[in-house]
Design a protein around this motif. Sequence first.
Motif, PDB file in Angstrom:
ATOM      1  N   ASP A  17       9.034   2.138  -6.735  1.00  0.00           N
ATOM      2  CA  ASP A  17       8.966   3.421  -7.452  1.00  0.00           C
ATOM      3  C   ASP A  17       8.998   3.220  -8.971  1.00  0.00           C
ATOM      4  OD1 ASP A  17       8.953   4.703  -5.004  1.00  0.00           O
ATOM      5  OD2 ASP A  17      11.095   5.200  -5.047  1.00  0.00           O
ATOM      6  N   GLN A  19      -1.279   0.956  -5.358  1.00  0.00           N
ATOM      7  CA  GLN A  19      -1.317  -0.327  -4.658  1.00  0.00           C
ATOM      8  C   GLN A  19      -0.669  -1.357  -5.582  1.00  0.00           C
ATOM      9  OE1 GLN A  19      -4.979  -2.952  -4.069  1.00  0.00           O
ATOM     10  NE2 GLN A  19      -4.839  -1.936  -2.061  1.00  0.00           N
ATOM     11  N   HIS A  75       0.848  -1.196   0.000  1.00  0.00           N
ATOM     12  CA  HIS A  75       0.000   0.000   0.000  1.00  0.00           C
ATOM     13  C   HIS A  75       0.881   1.243   0.000  1.00  0.00           C
ATOM     14  CE1 HIS A  75      -3.603  -2.410   0.954  1.00  0.00           C
ATOM     15  NE2 HIS A  75      -2.784  -3.124   1.702  1.00  0.00           N
ATOM     16  N   ARG A  76       0.667   2.120  -0.965  1.00  0.00           N
ATOM     17  CA  ARG A  76       1.384   3.399  -1.048  1.00  0.00           C
ATOM     18  C   ARG A  76       0.365   4.525  -1.207  1.00  0.00           C
ATOM     19  NH1 ARG A  76       6.749   3.198  -3.976  1.00  0.00           N
ATOM     20  NH2 ARG A  76       5.937   5.036  -5.073  1.00  0.00           N
ATOM     21  N   GLN A  85      12.805  -0.003  -2.076  1.00  0.00           N
ATOM     22  CA  GLN A  85      11.729   0.951  -2.381  1.00  0.00           C
ATOM     23  C   GLN A  85      11.842   1.480  -3.812  1.00  0.00           C
ATOM     24  OE1 GLN A  85       9.028   1.213  -0.575  1.00  0.00           O
ATOM     25  NE2 GLN A  85      10.098  -0.296   0.708  1.00  0.00           N
TER      26      GLN A  85
END
Length: 284
Positions: free
Chosen positions: A149, A34, A29-30, A145
Amino acid sequence: MTNALVGQKVAITSNRPQTTRHTVRGIVHRPDAQLILVDTPGLHKPRTLLGERLNDVVRTTWAEVDVIGFCLPADQKLGPGDRFIAKELAEIRKTPKVAIITKTDLVDSKTLAEQLIAVDQLGRELGIEWAQIVPVSAVGDKQVQLIADLLVPLLPESPPLYPEGDLTDEPEMVMVAELIREAALEGVRDELPHSIAVVVEEMIPRENRPADRPLLDIHANVYIERPSQKGIIIGPKGKRLKEVGMKSRKHIEALLGTPVFLDLHVKVAKDWQRDPKQLRKLGF
């Protein structure tokens, strides 16, 4: 890698190749997106009916996802198996492909550079245009991460597919069985890792327990293919099976958030990897 991106253990890990048995979905979840990570078994040249069915799972998954991530360890030179998978990926024209160079914490910068060049060259030879080639270390938390991205811009727009807070859609009984199998895989040799299957028969709250001291009874069977393998799993005076129970119980209690009594039994399912009836019984 899946566990590192999700931030919690949702997939078991093993240093043995070809021990993933089914797809595992990890949900990231960001604020802006998602990500549903679908961790598949490894595509390979099958020697058993189980192997054929696992390959079918991989190819079906490739047809359903929006991006394909191809993980290649930095500490191993590209081999026939990598080329075998890459050739199949080359046939999938429209889906973007990201090459993820893992385990970068195990190599020096020169070896990593050589691997990045080799992966780029492999793509050129086979007509794969990598959307990205990303070096990463899940253990060292380097560029994990960044993977997310780079994946987000490759995804189509849609509403979230899972509620906030969901980290996987794995049924609890399946996850418990996998945690037991992970513990059973530790330290076994030769062909035995592929011969191990685990089925959780039942998970029942213990009756007449105080509300503040619940206990969950879990009864599970560890299946192997031949009687000669039984002693390896159980160990002298049951020592090894006891260790499997202790290690897996810790992870199961962390997963379920409740104390657990784990009852393990070892059973023989003769040549189950090649027997359609046995495969169905064991959930394949």
